[in-house]
Design a protein around this motif. Structure first.
Motif, mmCIF file in Angstrom:
data_model
loop_
_atom_site.group_PDB
_atom_site.id
_atom_site.type_symbol
_atom_site.label_atom_id
_atom_site.label_comp_id
_atom_site.label_asym_id
_atom_site.label_seq_id
_atom_site.Cartn_x
_atom_site.Cartn_y
_atom_site.Cartn_z
ATOM 1 N N ARG A 21 0.828 -1.202 0.000
ATOM 2 C CA ARG A 21 0.000 0.000 0.000
ATOM 3 C C ARG A 21 0.864 1.255 0.000
ATOM 4 O O ARG A 21 0.525 2.268 -0.634
ATOM 5 C CB ARG A 21 -0.955 -0.016 1.196
ATOM 6 C CG ARG A 21 -2.153 -0.944 1.016
ATOM 7 C CD ARG A 21 -3.206 -0.713 2.078
ATOM 8 N NE ARG A 21 -2.764 -1.226 3.370
ATOM 9 C CZ ARG A 21 -3.007 -2.461 3.804
ATOM 10 N NH1 ARG A 21 -3.671 -3.320 3.018
ATOM 11 N NH2 ARG A 21 -2.589 -2.854 4.988
ATOM 12 N N VAL A 22 1.979 1.217 0.707
ATOM 13 C CA VAL A 22 2.896 2.358 0.719
ATOM 14 C C VAL A 22 3.481 2.577 -0.669
ATOM 15 O O VAL A 22 3.539 3.704 -1.179
ATOM 16 C CB VAL A 22 4.033 2.141 1.750
ATOM 17 C CG1 VAL A 22 5.092 3.238 1.621
ATOM 18 C CG2 VAL A 22 3.475 2.106 3.163
ATOM 19 N N LEU A 23 3.909 1.482 -1.318
ATOM 20 C CA LEU A 23 4.468 1.588 -2.665
ATOM 21 C C LEU A 23 3.429 2.097 -3.655
ATOM 22 O O LEU A 23 3.735 2.889 -4.553
ATOM 23 C CB LEU A 23 5.003 0.228 -3.121
ATOM 24 C CG LEU A 23 6.270 -0.276 -2.416
ATOM 25 C CD1 LEU A 23 6.622 -1.679 -2.900
ATOM 26 C CD2 LEU A 23 7.439 0.673 -2.667
ATOM 27 N N GLN A 24 2.194 1.621 -3.498
ATOM 28 C CA GLN A 24 1.121 2.098 -4.376
ATOM 29 C C GLN A 24 0.904 3.596 -4.231
ATOM 30 O O GLN A 24 0.654 4.307 -5.205
ATOM 31 C CB GLN A 24 -0.185 1.364 -4.057
ATOM 32 C CG GLN A 24 -0.300 -0.028 -4.658
ATOM 33 C CD GLN A 24 -1.648 -0.657 -4.362
ATOM 34 O OE1 GLN A 24 -2.062 -0.752 -3.215
ATOM 35 N NE2 GLN A 24 -2.338 -1.075 -5.416
ATOM 36 N N LYS A 25 1.056 4.082 -2.999
ATOM 37 C CA LYS A 25 0.848 5.494 -2.719
ATOM 38 C C LYS A 25 1.820 6.368 -3.489
ATOM 39 O O LYS A 25 1.474 7.466 -3.948
ATOM 40 C CB LYS A 25 0.981 5.735 -1.210
ATOM 41 C CG LYS A 25 0.773 7.176 -0.785
ATOM 42 C CD LYS A 25 0.918 7.325 0.720
ATOM 43 C CE LYS A 25 0.740 8.785 1.143
ATOM 44 N NZ LYS A 25 0.883 8.946 2.626
ATOM 45 N N TYR A 26 3.063 5.870 -3.652
ATOM 46 C CA TYR A 26 4.093 6.675 -4.313
ATOM 47 C C TYR A 26 4.230 6.352 -5.806
ATOM 48 O O TYR A 26 5.062 6.932 -6.489
ATOM 49 C CB TYR A 26 5.441 6.464 -3.622
ATOM 50 C CG TYR A 26 5.483 7.097 -2.246
ATOM 51 C CD1 TYR A 26 5.680 8.474 -2.106
ATOM 52 C CD2 TYR A 26 5.283 6.339 -1.105
ATOM 53 C CE1 TYR A 26 5.692 9.066 -0.849
ATOM 54 C CE2 TYR A 26 5.301 6.921 0.159
ATOM 55 C CZ TYR A 26 5.501 8.291 0.279
ATOM 56 O OH TYR A 26 5.512 8.874 1.517
ATOM 57 N N ALA A 41 6.085 2.254 -16.742
ATOM 58 C CA ALA A 41 6.903 1.254 -16.043
ATOM 59 C C ALA A 41 7.892 1.885 -15.087
ATOM 60 O O ALA A 41 8.211 1.321 -14.031
ATOM 61 C CB ALA A 41 7.637 0.392 -17.067
ATOM 62 N N TYR A 42 8.393 3.073 -15.434
ATOM 63 C CA TYR A 42 9.429 3.687 -14.613
ATOM 64 C C TYR A 42 8.865 4.500 -13.449
ATOM 65 O O TYR A 42 9.616 4.991 -12.615
ATOM 66 C CB TYR A 42 10.321 4.582 -15.482
ATOM 67 C CG TYR A 42 11.075 3.810 -16.535
ATOM 68 C CD1 TYR A 42 12.145 2.987 -16.178
ATOM 69 C CD2 TYR A 42 10.705 3.882 -17.878
ATOM 70 C CE1 TYR A 42 12.831 2.252 -17.141
ATOM 71 C CE2 TYR A 42 11.382 3.152 -18.843
ATOM 72 C CZ TYR A 42 12.453 2.340 -18.470
ATOM 73 O OH TYR A 42 13.117 1.616 -19.425
ATOM 74 N N SER A 43 7.565 4.645 -13.405
ATOM 75 C CA SER A 43 6.962 5.409 -12.310
ATOM 76 C C SER A 43 5.984 4.567 -11.502
ATOM 77 O O SER A 43 5.240 5.082 -10.683
ATOM 78 C CB SER A 43 6.245 6.647 -12.870
ATOM 79 O OG SER A 43 5.211 6.262 -13.762
ATOM 80 N N ARG A 44 5.998 3.266 -11.748
ATOM 81 C CA ARG A 44 5.090 2.363 -11.042
ATOM 82 C C ARG A 44 5.906 1.400 -10.192
ATOM 83 O O ARG A 44 6.859 0.798 -10.664
ATOM 84 C CB ARG A 44 4.238 1.600 -12.064
ATOM 85 C CG ARG A 44 3.071 0.843 -11.430
ATOM 86 C CD ARG A 44 2.127 0.264 -12.472
ATOM 87 N NE ARG A 44 2.695 -0.899 -13.141
ATOM 88 C CZ ARG A 44 3.041 -0.926 -14.414
ATOM 89 N NH1 ARG A 44 2.883 0.154 -15.169
ATOM 90 N NH2 ARG A 44 3.546 -2.014 -14.969
ATOM 91 N N PHE A 45 5.534 1.261 -8.935
ATOM 92 C CA PHE A 45 6.281 0.400 -8.015
ATOM 93 C C PHE A 45 5.574 -0.913 -7.697
ATOM 94 O O PHE A 45 6.156 -1.799 -7.074
ATOM 95 C CB PHE A 45 6.566 1.158 -6.706
ATOM 96 C CG PHE A 45 7.309 2.439 -6.910
ATOM 97 C CD1 PHE A 45 8.569 2.435 -7.482
ATOM 98 C CD2 PHE A 45 6.737 3.659 -6.556
ATOM 99 C CE1 PHE A 45 9.265 3.620 -7.683
ATOM 100 C CE2 PHE A 45 7.420 4.850 -6.759
ATOM 101 C CZ PHE A 45 8.683 4.830 -7.328
ATOM 102 N N THR A 46 4.320 -1.009 -8.089
ATOM 103 C CA THR A 46 3.558 -2.237 -7.819
ATOM 104 C C THR A 46 2.833 -2.701 -9.082
ATOM 105 O O THR A 46 2.610 -1.927 -10.013
ATOM 106 C CB THR A 46 2.513 -2.032 -6.709
ATOM 107 O OG1 THR A 46 1.570 -1.046 -7.120
ATOM 108 C CG2 THR A 46 3.179 -1.613 -5.403
ATOM 109 N N ASP A 47 2.463 -3.968 -9.076
ATOM 110 C CA ASP A 47 1.618 -4.550 -10.118
ATOM 111 C C ASP A 47 0.500 -5.340 -9.444
ATOM 112 O O ASP A 47 0.637 -5.780 -8.287
ATOM 113 C CB ASP A 47 2.411 -5.512 -11.013
ATOM 114 C CG ASP A 47 3.359 -4.782 -11.951
ATOM 115 O OD1 ASP A 47 2.993 -3.710 -12.438
ATOM 116 O OD2 ASP A 47 4.474 -5.287 -12.168
#
Length: 323
Positions: free
Chosen positions: A67-72, A78-84
């Motif tokens: 959830r923290v990674l999704q927040k940021y 691809a280069y600005s997404r931390f989760t899938d």
């Protein structure tokens, strides 16, 4: 009774009606086998997801961290997404010398067609059409493409009416080119519970170590349930197709409707033709074909009785049908 001479158009109509009868009005053991395989698939899938996938994925990728990674994350680049959001996972057992293996909960079209065989047939389609083309190694052609497109338009409504819209989404997320182009767009939240938020990257890059042998066995059981489902669908096509081919041979040899009626006793109730007054005997038909068709006819659904299942027994000389 007046005799009816057959021509090409009438023969094609007879074959079409017989195919409809075999697939939709002639209960057979292979249909019961498919039903059991469908139930097993759903049951095993639920168990494996709830008892293996969910705890293992949430152990390796804690939901609070995700959830923290999704927040940021920002946007879909691809280069600005931390989760899938994924339904595909790799596991490698620690308790044995074995390579990592992929376990995907998205659906191949073969799984979907087998899982919804009855519902697809009820919409007027041939749910075994892909099995037929695969087994007979037929080349793609405009007729097959048209059948795929017409069938695919009903996939969404079929799953939704069944209360399992996530199955349609899982199939849409699978690699099913040629089967989903005419279907509604699906989103991650359409996958129901069968998706997990994980760190961004390829499925293989997120390979998880598994230290519980019973979990590994459950995962393997899920793969087995998939195979059993598709094999049951394939066997259904083989047995139904055998009856269709048998009757097609009869129809091709027949010159008059009465010749067909020897083997399809209620044919006049299914198809009406203009009458003629000329008759001739049917060419020789094998005893095995006669027996198979005669016993199958007894299991056509009629309004005044409930038919028994047709059981197909394999023998050295081929297949036979028994009530």
């Amino acid at each position: 009774m007046e005799k009816i001479r057959l021509n090409q158009q009438k023969r094609q109509l007879l074959k079409k009606e017989w195919q409809h009868t075999v697939y939709n009005n002639m209960p057979m053991q292979v249909e019961e086998d498919l039903r059991l395989a469908q139930e097993n698939y759903r049951s095993v899938r639920e168990d494996v997801w709830d008892n293996v996938i969910t705890p293992q994925v949430e152990k390796h990728f804690p939901m609070e961290d995700m959830r923290v990674l999704q927040k940021y994350s920002s946007g879909n680049h691809a280069y600005s997404r931390f989760t899938d959001t994924d339904s595909c996972f790799y596991f490698k057992p620690q308790f044995m010398d074995s390579s990592e293996q992929q376990f995907s909960f998205t659906m191949d079209i073969d799984e979907y067609l087998a899982l919804y065989h009855k519902e697809i047939q009820a919409k007027g389609h041939q749910a075994t059409i892909k099995v037929e083309y695969d087994e007979t190694q037929k080349q793609d052609n405009p007729n097959y493409t048209m059948q795929k497109h017409e069938m695919s338009r009903d996939f969404h409504d079929i799953a939704r009416a069944n209360g399992t819209h996530e199955d349609f989404a899982l199939m849409s997320y699978g690699s099913n080119y040629g089967w989903t182009e005419h279907s509604p767009t699906v989103r991650n939240n359409d996958l129901g519970k069968f998706s997990k938020v994980v760190v961004h990257g390829s499925c293989h890059s997120r390979c998880m170590m598994l230290d519980n042998e019973s979990d590994w066995l459950m995962l393997k059981q899920f793969e087995k349930a998939k195979s059993m489902l598709m094999n049951a669908h394939r066997e259904l096509w083989k047995e139904k197709n055998s009856l269709i081919v048998d009757m097609a041979s009869i129809i091709d040899q027949a010159k008059f409707l009465g010749d067909v009626e020897q083997y399809w006793t209620n044919v006049r109730e299914c198809v009406n033709f203009d009458n003629t007054d000329i008759g001739k005997e049917l060419s020789i038909v094998s005893e095995q074909t006669k027996t198979r068709l005669s016993q199958a006819i007894n299991n056509i659904k009629l309004d005044d009785k409930e038919p028994e299942l047709v059981v197909v027994n394999a023998s050295a000389s081929g297949f036979s049908l028994v009530n």
